[in-house]
Write a protein that holds these residues in place. Structure first.
Motif, PDB file in Angstrom:
ATOM      1  N   LYS A   2      -3.444 -11.918   4.111  1.00 18.53           N
ATOM      2  CA  LYS A   2      -2.838 -11.696   2.805  1.00 18.53           C
ATOM      3  C   LYS A   2      -3.681 -10.719   2.023  1.00 18.53           C
ATOM      4  O   LYS A   2      -4.885 -10.903   1.860  1.00 18.53           O
ATOM      5  CB  LYS A   2      -2.713 -13.013   2.035  1.00 18.53           C
ATOM      6  N   GLU A  64      -0.508  -5.545  11.853  1.00 10.00           N
ATOM      7  CA  GLU A  64      -0.571  -4.891  10.546  1.00 10.00           C
ATOM      8  C   GLU A  64      -1.300  -3.549  10.609  1.00 10.00           C
ATOM      9  O   GLU A  64      -1.032  -2.659   9.803  1.00 10.00           O
ATOM     10  CB  GLU A  64      -1.254  -5.806   9.533  1.00 10.00           C
ATOM     11  N   GLU A 194       1.256 -17.784   3.633  1.00 11.16           N
ATOM     12  CA  GLU A 194       1.270 -16.596   4.477  1.00 11.16           C
ATOM     13  C   GLU A 194       0.457 -16.786   5.752  1.00 11.16           C
ATOM     14  O   GLU A 194       0.879 -16.390   6.836  1.00 11.16           O
ATOM     15  CB  GLU A 194       0.763 -15.367   3.714  1.00 11.16           C
ATOM     16  N   ASP A 205       3.265  -7.228   8.677  1.00 16.82           N
ATOM     17  CA  ASP A 205       3.895  -7.171   7.356  1.00 16.82           C
ATOM     18  C   ASP A 205       4.698  -5.880   7.293  1.00 16.82           C
ATOM     19  O   ASP A 205       4.210  -4.823   7.720  1.00 16.82           O
ATOM     20  CB  ASP A 205       2.863  -7.182   6.228  1.00 16.82           C
ATOM     21  N   PHE A 214       6.418 -11.753   4.383  1.00 19.92           N
ATOM     22  CA  PHE A 214       5.792 -10.832   5.330  1.00 19.92           C
ATOM     23  C   PHE A 214       5.939  -9.409   4.814  1.00 19.92           C
ATOM     24  O   PHE A 214       6.568  -8.543   5.436  1.00 19.92           O
ATOM     25  CB  PHE A 214       6.417 -10.988   6.716  1.00 19.92           C
ATOM     26  N   ASN A 215       5.344  -9.155   3.671  1.00 16.87           N
ATOM     27  CA  ASN A 215       5.496  -7.892   2.964  1.00 16.87           C
ATOM     28  C   ASN A 215       4.314  -7.765   2.023  1.00 16.87           C
ATOM     29  O   ASN A 215       4.098  -8.627   1.172  1.00 16.87           O
ATOM     30  CB  ASN A 215       6.814  -7.890   2.177  1.00 16.87           C
ATOM     31  N   ASP A 216       3.534  -6.699   2.157  1.00 14.39           N
ATOM     32  CA  ASP A 216       2.316  -6.562   1.367  1.00 14.39           C
ATOM     33  C   ASP A 216       2.552  -6.236  -0.098  1.00 14.39           C
ATOM     34  O   ASP A 216       1.594  -6.049  -0.845  1.00 14.39           O
ATOM     35  CB  ASP A 216       1.406  -5.493   1.991  1.00 14.39           C
TER      36      ASP A 216
END
Length: 457
Positions: A2, A64, A194, A205, A214-216
């Motif tokens: 995260k 990632e 997360e 992500d 799942f998205n920064d």
């Protein structure tokens, strides 16, 4: 992993105000009991299985950092979760939030997961450590998960051991999650969601996902209905450890027909295209340790690049939002224009109400600074339901603080004080420390014409 929280804190409200001296945080602020969210399942989104299949492959077979994964891995059998206090105190809020998360994973994702029993070696161990310790080994991370290590000391000894790398896994048997024990309850909870989800399933992500943790971009802070669908697919009996991407792709149509029966049939399945230049630009723009001028250039580059994705793409909206955040301190008018551009995109889409609420927070603060109390209240009121559903206590507290100050600006002191008390209860969960809460309160009071005129807070 995260990313360190970028959207939840430090909203720079004082930048919206004229040049009056900012009020100092009140060190004697009286705080009510902490508020927490009641357990509630997430609603399942309606989306085509063709899109869900593309997302599944991109989340599963790319790390990632861009490294390709050549095989599918997951846990087999019952997954057990334990909490270790070997490296420091366990945050008081962790146990309750963990139990609520495990309940959701069982009921919504269909995963056989439970707490480890005394003496049982857990499949997933959660070890809280100091935030400074995490940042020494992962400067851009708030928390992270590592395969095949037993705990913090084991990780430090073996962090360069290839058997602890994601791309060497053949199956998932042991995972260790490291999260900070000296941050707000919300940040602890967000890390739980997360990192446990990553320990169980997706390793990537993807910025273009609008309804996912799942998205920064960190707009979503707890697992969504979309995320539970992805995890349910991960643990479908048709998939197994060691499958190649092609083997998984061939099985996905049948898997998704069970997971998302309303999503329709799909044909050939493949990953979506990459956006490496935009990803690099937005990562630079959102990295606090980068020089501000470099971040601002990167944000402008991200806006220009994102226009190539289409005028309704969430990446274009996020680029405008990031640019607006960076412009607040030096050019409030340009920041407002950037927020408006982001808001227009989010408003046109059915899947970005949470993102729209973040923009509304900035707009409401701006309207409050201009003395437009009714407009500020309207912006807050339209955002409160979705923010409560998304369980974002930090954002909820800030919205309520703005509305409370707007009510007091209108002369409704009693309702304003009542709402401020509620906001402070949510702030205890969202921001944690009394000093941080006092700073947020002072920032909002500082932009109000009521307090700028010298009226008592």
């Amino acid at each position: 992993m995260k990313a360190a929280l970028f959207l939840a804190a430090g909203l720079a409200f004082a930048a919206c105000a004229p040049s009056e001296t900012t009020r100092r945080a009140d060190p004697g602020l009286s705080l009510p009991p902490m508020k927490t969210f009641a357990p509630s399942p997430a609603s399942r989104p309606q989306l085509p299985n063709t899109d869900l299949a593309r997302d599944f492959l991109e989340l599963t077979f790319v790390l990632e950092n861009g490294t390709e994964m050549d095989r599918f891995t997951r846990f087999e059998g019952t997954v057990t979760v334990g909490v270790s206090g070997e490296s420091g105190a366990v945050p008081p809020s962790l146990d309750g939030d963990l139990d609520r998360l495990l309940t959701r994973l069982r009921s919504e994702a269909g995963i056989d997961i439970r707490r480890a029993r005394p003496g049982e070696i857990p499949s997933i161990v959660i070890e809280p450590v100091k935030r400074s310790s995490i940042q020494r080994v992962a400067p851009s991370a708030a928390c992270f998960v590592r395969p095949n290590v037993a705990g913090w000391d084991d990780y430090k000894r073996r962090r360069n051991d290839p058997t602890t790398y994601w791309n060497t896994l053949r199956a998932r048997e042991r995972m260790a999650i490291f999260l900070p024990n000296d941050v707000s309850p919300q940040e602890v909870r967000d890390c739980l969601h997360e990192e446990i989800a990553q320990a169980l399933g997706p390793v990537n992500d993807v910025y273009r996902l609008s309804q996912s943790i799942f998205n920064d971009d960190n707009f979503h802070t707890v697992l969504t209905g979309y995320d539970m669908m992805i995890l349910r697919a991960y643990y479908d009996p048709a998939l197994r450890n060691g499958m190649s991407e092609g083997e998984v792709a061939r099985r996905l149509p049948a898997v998704l027909s069970r997971v998302n029966p309303g999503g329709g049939p799909i044909g050939a399945v493949k990953r979506g295209g990459l956006s490496e230049d935009w990803d690099r630009a937005i990562d630079t723009a959102t990295t606090p340790r980068s020089p501000r001028a470099k971040r601002l250039r990167a944000a402008n580059d991200a806006v220009a690049l994102a226009r190539g994705f289409g005028q309704s793409d969430t990446r274009l909206a996020f680029s405008h939002y990031v640019l607006g955040r960076l412009l607040l301190s030096e050019s409030p008018d340009k920041a407002l224009a950037a927020f408006i551009a982001a808001g227009r995109i989010y408003q046109r889409r059915p899947d970005t109400s949470v993102q729209e609420a973040h923009v509304a927070m900035q707009m409401a603060a701006f309207q409050l600074s201009l003395g437009r109390a009714d407009t500020a209240i309207g912006l807050v009121d339209q955002s409160l339901p979705v923010v409560r559903r998304s369980e974002h206590a930090a954002l909820l507290s800030l919205l309520l603080m703005v509305k409370a100050e707007a009510l007091m600006l209108k002369g409704d002191t009693a309702d304003g004080e009542r709402l401020k008390t509620e906001a402070l209860g949510w702030a205890r969960y969202g921001f944690g420390s009394a000093s941080e809460i006092a700073a947020r309160t002072a920032e909002i009071e500082a932009i109000s014409p009521r307090t700028r005129k010298g009226d008592p807070a």
